[in-house]
Motif scaffolding. Structure first.
Motif, PDB file in Angstrom:
ATOM      1  N   LEU A  56       3.208   1.957   9.117  1.00 35.91           N
ATOM      2  CA  LEU A  56       4.281   2.114   8.134  1.00 35.91           C
ATOM      3  C   LEU A  56       3.715   1.961   6.722  1.00 35.91           C
ATOM      4  O   LEU A  56       3.930   2.808   5.852  1.00 35.91           O
ATOM      5  CB  LEU A  56       5.352   1.051   8.405  1.00 35.91           C
ATOM      6  N   LEU A  57       2.980   0.859   6.495  1.00 38.80           N
ATOM      7  CA  LEU A  57       2.414   0.619   5.164  1.00 38.80           C
ATOM      8  C   LEU A  57       1.449   1.725   4.771  1.00 38.80           C
ATOM      9  O   LEU A  57       1.384   2.133   3.620  1.00 38.80           O
ATOM     10  CB  LEU A  57       1.676  -0.731   5.137  1.00 38.80           C
ATOM     11  N   GLY A  58       0.690   2.186   5.763  1.00 40.67           N
ATOM     12  CA  GLY A  58      -0.330   3.189   5.462  1.00 40.67           C
ATOM     13  C   GLY A  58       0.236   4.585   5.260  1.00 40.67           C
ATOM     14  O   GLY A  58      -0.498   5.498   4.909  1.00 40.67           O
ATOM     15  N   GLY A  59       1.542   4.748   5.471  1.00 36.47           N
ATOM     16  CA  GLY A  59       2.151   6.036   5.169  1.00 36.47           C
ATOM     17  C   GLY A  59       2.137   7.027   6.316  1.00 36.47           C
ATOM     18  O   GLY A  59       2.225   8.228   6.107  1.00 36.47           O
ATOM     19  N   MET A 100       6.549   6.799  -1.814  1.00 30.88           N
ATOM     20  CA  MET A 100       6.950   5.386  -1.774  1.00 30.88           C
ATOM     21  C   MET A 100       6.852   4.791  -3.185  1.00 30.88           C
ATOM     22  O   MET A 100       6.166   5.333  -4.036  1.00 30.88           O
ATOM     23  CB  MET A 100       5.992   4.601  -0.874  1.00 30.88           C
ATOM     24  N   PRO A 101       7.520   3.642  -3.414  1.00 31.34           N
ATOM     25  CA  PRO A 101       7.359   2.964  -4.702  1.00 31.34           C
ATOM     26  C   PRO A 101       5.892   2.611  -4.944  1.00 31.34           C
ATOM     27  O   PRO A 101       5.124   2.428  -4.001  1.00 31.34           O
ATOM     28  CB  PRO A 101       8.196   1.685  -4.534  1.00 31.34           C
ATOM     29  N   HIS A 102       5.540   2.491  -6.218  1.00 34.56           N
ATOM     30  CA  HIS A 102       4.147   2.286  -6.589  1.00 34.56           C
ATOM     31  C   HIS A 102       3.493   1.090  -5.920  1.00 34.56           C
ATOM     32  O   HIS A 102       2.380   1.171  -5.407  1.00 34.56           O
ATOM     33  CB  HIS A 102       4.046   2.126  -8.113  1.00 34.56           C
ATOM     34  N   LEU A 103       4.223  -0.033  -5.904  1.00 34.49           N
ATOM     35  CA  LEU A 103       3.666  -1.257  -5.336  1.00 34.49           C
ATOM     36  C   LEU A 103       3.305  -1.043  -3.870  1.00 34.49           C
ATOM     37  O   LEU A 103       2.217  -1.403  -3.418  1.00 34.49           O
ATOM     38  CB  LEU A 103       4.694  -2.389  -5.468  1.00 34.49           C
ATOM     39  N   ILE A 104       4.228  -0.417  -3.130  1.00 38.26           N
ATOM     40  CA  ILE A 104       3.990  -0.191  -1.700  1.00 38.26           C
ATOM     41  C   ILE A 104       2.823   0.780  -1.519  1.00 38.26           C
ATOM     42  O   ILE A 104       2.020   0.642  -0.594  1.00 38.26           O
ATOM     43  CB  ILE A 104       5.254   0.380  -1.020  1.00 38.26           C
ATOM     44  N   GLN A 105       2.715   1.745  -2.415  1.00 38.40           N
ATOM     45  CA  GLN A 105       1.583   2.673  -2.343  1.00 38.40           C
ATOM     46  C   GLN A 105       0.274   1.911  -2.418  1.00 38.40           C
ATOM     47  O   GLN A 105      -0.664   2.175  -1.684  1.00 38.40           O
ATOM     48  CB  GLN A 105       1.641   3.668  -3.503  1.00 38.40           C
ATOM     49  N   THR A 106       0.235   0.937  -3.328  1.00 39.58           N
ATOM     50  CA  THR A 106      -0.995   0.154  -3.498  1.00 39.58           C
ATOM     51  C   THR A 106      -1.238  -0.701  -2.264  1.00 39.58           C
ATOM     52  O   THR A 106      -2.363  -0.794  -1.777  1.00 39.58           O
ATOM     53  CB  THR A 106      -0.879  -0.743  -4.741  1.00 39.58           C
ATOM     54  N   ILE A 107      -0.172  -1.313  -1.728  1.00 35.65           N
ATOM     55  CA  ILE A 107      -0.315  -2.142  -0.528  1.00 35.65           C
ATOM     56  C   ILE A 107      -0.861  -1.298   0.622  1.00 35.65           C
ATOM     57  O   ILE A 107      -1.637  -1.771   1.447  1.00 35.65           O
ATOM     58  CB  ILE A 107       1.039  -2.783  -0.151  1.00 35.65           C
ATOM     59  N   GLY A 108      -0.488  -0.030   0.637  1.00 37.94           N
ATOM     60  CA  GLY A 108      -0.955   0.870   1.692  1.00 37.94           C
ATOM     61  C   GLY A 108      -2.467   0.956   1.765  1.00 37.94           C
ATOM     62  O   GLY A 108      -3.040   1.291   2.809  1.00 37.94           O
ATOM     63  N   ALA A 168      -4.352  -1.530   1.623  1.00 37.95           N
ATOM     64  CA  ALA A 168      -4.863  -2.735   2.274  1.00 37.95           C
ATOM     65  C   ALA A 168      -5.020  -2.517   3.773  1.00 37.95           C
ATOM     66  O   ALA A 168      -5.495  -3.386   4.488  1.00 37.95           O
ATOM     67  CB  ALA A 168      -3.921  -3.909   2.014  1.00 37.95           C
ATOM     68  N   VAL A 169      -4.610  -1.381   4.292  1.00 41.23           N
ATOM     69  CA  VAL A 169      -4.801  -1.056   5.711  1.00 41.23           C
ATOM     70  C   VAL A 169      -5.611   0.235   5.810  1.00 41.23           C
ATOM     71  O   VAL A 169      -5.563   1.067   4.903  1.00 41.23           O
ATOM     72  CB  VAL A 169      -3.450  -0.901   6.452  1.00 41.23           C
ATOM     73  N   PRO A 170      -6.352   0.385   6.901  1.00 43.59           N
ATOM     74  CA  PRO A 170      -7.188   1.590   7.024  1.00 43.59           C
ATOM     75  C   PRO A 170      -6.373   2.875   7.039  1.00 43.59           C
ATOM     76  O   PRO A 170      -6.855   3.915   6.593  1.00 43.59           O
ATOM     77  CB  PRO A 170      -7.923   1.377   8.357  1.00 43.59           C
ATOM     78  N   HIS A 171      -5.123   2.778   7.525  1.00 43.95           N
ATOM     79  CA  HIS A 171      -4.292   3.978   7.632  1.00 43.95           C
ATOM     80  C   HIS A 171      -4.137   4.690   6.294  1.00 43.95           C
ATOM     81  O   HIS A 171      -4.188   5.911   6.214  1.00 43.95           O
ATOM     82  CB  HIS A 171      -2.906   3.604   8.154  1.00 43.95           C
ATOM     83  N   GLY A 172      -3.901   3.906   5.221  1.00 46.53           N
ATOM     84  CA  GLY A 172      -3.680   4.499   3.910  1.00 46.53           C
ATOM     85  C   GLY A 172      -4.882   5.334   3.480  1.00 46.53           C
ATOM     86  O   GLY A 172      -4.751   6.484   3.055  1.00 46.53           O
ATOM     87  N   TRP A 173      -6.066   4.754   3.641  1.00 46.12           N
ATOM     88  CA  TRP A 173      -7.290   5.462   3.265  1.00 46.12           C
ATOM     89  C   TRP A 173      -7.501   6.686   4.145  1.00 46.12           C
ATOM     90  O   TRP A 173      -7.831   7.765   3.661  1.00 46.12           O
ATOM     91  CB  TRP A 173      -8.493   4.535   3.386  1.00 46.12           C
ATOM     92  N   ALA A 174      -7.306   6.480   5.440  1.00 50.25           N
ATOM     93  CA  ALA A 174      -7.541   7.586   6.372  1.00 50.25           C
ATOM     94  C   ALA A 174      -6.628   8.766   6.035  1.00 50.25           C
ATOM     95  O   ALA A 174      -7.082   9.917   5.970  1.00 50.25           O
ATOM     96  CB  ALA A 174      -7.290   7.116   7.802  1.00 50.25           C
TER      97      ALA A 174
END
Ligand SMILES: Nc1ncnc2c1ncn2[C@@H]1O[C@H](COP(=O)(O)OP(=O)(O)OP(=O)(O)O)[C@@H](O)[C@H]1O
Ligand SMILES: [Mg+2]
Lengths: 309, 363
Positions: B292-295, B303-311, B313-319
């Motif tokens: 969820l966090l990773g999008g 998503m809101p900016h803050l959540i985008q940044t939190i994303g 913090a998990v490999p999913h966001g980068w991947a």
């Protein structure tokens, strides 16, 4: 030739937190022997065996298998051991043959040599015609036999069995027994753990009895019987309750033990004073019989516990 | 020996219906579902949007209708009365309507009426209102052909997006990453299974160093995970028309990175849990929250900016950042996704390091 023992445990110890599971076990198994390891629940049998097989690292003490120190030469030592764990340690979804193949490969067997070994142990376990069925489809007894076969696939020198007949039907138990004896005749050395007195009496040349993490006695059944007074007489008395109570008190004072309705005396008892004292209470001796060496009583005498609860 | 364990784990996985369901069936269903839902919305927008229109005797009625149709954005549906326009929009048969009164004269305070749900989100209603107003304005100011005053272009530095991208460009990688990480759960469960059945004791009793046992246990899951991602992306391309704009080798390397991160997460979950229940609950929670966090479920971009940044913090966001770049940007290569590949491998190393440190061989 006085060969090195197949298994030599020296001062083996293991604790889990405050609980001492194994407390200084010494045990030697010579080539070609079947040695029984007996003990009540929690005695430390499984822990001892696990340390002997390199599954658990001991806190203290040494393990030598066929002369190889498990700590310094672990791979040679482990290759010489076949472990039959207490649980059914197999992959239920794999066929018998796939199970055997995997564990054979784990011990470095490949190709035709592995195939030949697989066929050999399938025959020993009596599973040749079911080899390509998933273990899931096997009966409890067949799973036990596969559990045994897996331990044999790499041709170990020493077979270590941890209660291999738990929950097994008489037919499979007989099969496992016959297999073990045949293997022994073919030169295999066996360490056999059990709760079942009859199994040990039937199968084992020597017995080690464990309790509270220690080996409390060991030797041949005969040696143990003589040393721990399992031979002797049993006596049954008749009379009024008050008289019987007096007689039992007198018997206990003279080294007897009460087992159910009967009184047991070991073979070293001086008989004349015993019978004199019993009859002096007014009780009648209703029955006198000789008692054969019997692990159950020996065990009770040694540990104060029944082997099975 | 590693080959033996790979074969064994594959045999076991192939017979594990739940695993096959989680790794392949479920993600394919999700890809198809999300992809087609958003796709129809999107291609619908590309086709002209129907607009109800009524004009009576107003002289500008016909030219305005023609200008709307000619814009390519709208397709007019002419109705018999102003009330019919309002009724059709109210009944949600059409999104928008335009009522041009007979005495239409904006200068005299008699404007046309744009019929649209004022409660609709601004993102949807804004562009429609703006476009209709601009077209009407254009007709009022004399109409006629006129060169476009504003042209949309991506800034340099961003590679050109592929022409004709579909929602599958998002739904395939999103679900591939989400369900790719389920291998962590399956891997962790297999450790527990070995411990419970006692086969773990047999492995420990084998003449094999313990570190090698651990590697032999993990490598099959990396392999399975790479295969899984390959199947999902392959399906996406073959069946759903997903396009790869960038480098395929870079895509493969990113998949390997994801597989490593997911598998070492499995080791970590196994080493932190004592029971099967703990693995299931901790594992599903971690995998879903990370997704969820990773999008994976909702793209981070919206998503809101803050959540985008939190994303991040998990490999999913980068991947996912990496996959989007490789799928959507024409000619994107290793250089463009190097930070993402490095980050995902970084997560794999961190998970594995903690996992190995906490892993108990004897228990
Ligand atoms: N992993 C462990 N953690 C904590 N305590 C343990 C562990 N394994 C064994 N013990 C304890 O060590 C003691 C010896 O256990 P072990 O399993 O060796 O007994 P056993 O003789 O094999 O018993 P059984 O006949 O029931 O199989 C027991 O008190 C047991 O509770
Ligand atoms: Mg035990």
């Amino acid at each position: 030739m006085s060969a090195t023992p197949v298994l030599a445990l020296r001062d083996l110890g293991k604790r889990y937190g405050e609980r001492v599971a194994v407390d200084g076990v010494d045990l030697v198994v010579e080539r070609g022997e079947i040695v029984g390891l007996l003990g009540p629940n929690g005695a430390g049998k499984t822990t001892t065996i696990s340390m002997a097989c390199g599954v658990i690292t001991p806190d203290r003490g040494t393990v030598h298998i066929a002369g190889h120190d498990l700590a310094t030469d672990p791979y040679a030592a482990k290759r010489a051991i076949g472990l039959v764990p207490q649980d059914l340690a197999l992959y239920e979804e794999l066929t018998a043959r796939q199970n055997l193949r995997f564990f054979g490969e784990l011990f470095g067997f490949t190709g035709a040599r592995l195939a030949a070994r697989i066929d050999a142990v399938l025959a020993i376990a009596g599973l040749a015609d079911r080899a390509n069925e998933p273990a899931r489809a096997f009966s409890g007894g067949m799973k036990r036999r596969l559990n045994l076969a897996i331990a044999l696939v790499h041709e170990p020198t020493l077979l270590v069995l941890d209660e291999p007949t738990v929950g097994v039907d008489p037919q499979s138990r007989r099969h496992i027994f016959d297999a073990i004896r045949a293997l022994r005749d073919a030169g295999l050395t066996v360490l056999y753990t059990s709760h079942y007195m009859e199994e040990v009496e039937e199968l084992c040349d020597r017995v080690a009895i464990m309790d509270g993490g220690k080996v409390v006695a060991s030797g041949t059944l005969r040696e143990l019987a003589t040393a721990h007074g399992a031979d002797g007489l049993e006596v049954e008395l008749a009379g009024e309750a008050a008289v019987l109570a007096l007689a039992i008190e007198a018997a206990l004072a003279l080294g007897g033990t009460q087992v159910g309705e009967r009184l047991h005396f070991d073979a070293r008892t001086a008989w004349a004073p015993v019978f004199g004292a019993l009859e002096a209470t007014g009780a009648t001796v209703a029955y006198v019989g000789s008692r054969r060496a019997d692990l159950e009583t020996m065990f009770l005498a040694l540990t104060g516990k029944a082997l099975r609860d | 020996m590693i080959i033996a364990t790979i074969r064994k784990e594959l045999h076991l996985l192939a017979r594990d219906r739940a695993a096959v369901f989680r790794l392949l069936v479920l993600p394919l269903a999700f890809i198809a579902l999300f992809g087609s839902v958003f796709n129809s919305a999107e291609t619908g927008a590309k086709r002209a949007r129907p607009i109800a229109i009524w004009y009576g005797a107003a002289p500008l009625g016909t030219p305005i209708a023609a200008a709307l149709d000619g814009s390519g954005v709208f397709a007019t549906v002419r109705l018999g009365s102003a009330d019919e326009v309002r009724a059709r929009v109210a009944a949600e048969q059409l999104d928008v309507g335009l009522v041009i009164p007979d005495d239409f004269d904006p200068g005299a305070g008699r404007p046309a009426e744009l019929v649209i749900d004022q409660g609709a989100p601004l993102q949807i209603r804004g562009p429609v209102e703006g476009a209709v107003a601009a077209i009407v304005d254009h007709v009022l100011s004399g109409g006629g052909a006129r060169p476009p005053a504003v042209v949309a272009k991506s800034p340099p530095g961003i590679r050109q997006p592929l022409a004709g991208i579909s929602a599958f460009q998002l739904s395939v990688p999103g679900n591939a990453v989400l369900f790719g990480f389920f291998i962590a759960l399956i891997c962790a469960l297999s450790f527990d299974e070995e411990r419970r059945t006692g086969t773990w004791r047999r492995l420990l009793a084998a003449p094999v160093p313990r570190w090698k046992l651990l590697i032999a246990k993990l490598v099959p899951y990396v392999a399975v995970s790479v295969m899984q991602l390959g199947i999902l992306f392959g399906f996406g391309a073959a069946v759903f028309g997903m396009k790869v704009g960038g480098s395929i080798p870079a895509l493969v390397v990113l998949c390997v990175a994801v597989a490593c991160a997911a598998t070492s997460l499995g080791l970590l979950i196994a080493s932190l849990s004592a029971t099967q229940k703990q693995i299931s609950s901790l594992g599903s929670f971690v995998v879903l929250v990370m997704g969820l966090l990773g999008g994976c479920m909702v793209p981070r971009a919206i998503m809101p900016h803050l959540i985008q940044t939190i994303g991040l913090a998990v490999p999913h966001g980068w991947a996912l950042d990496g996959f989007y770049t490789l799928l959507v940007r024409d000619g994107a290569g290793f250089v463009d996704v190097a930070p993402q590949i490095a980050a995902v491998f970084g997560f794999a190393i961190v998970f594995a390091a903690i996992g190995v440190r906490r892993f108990r061989f004897e228990r």
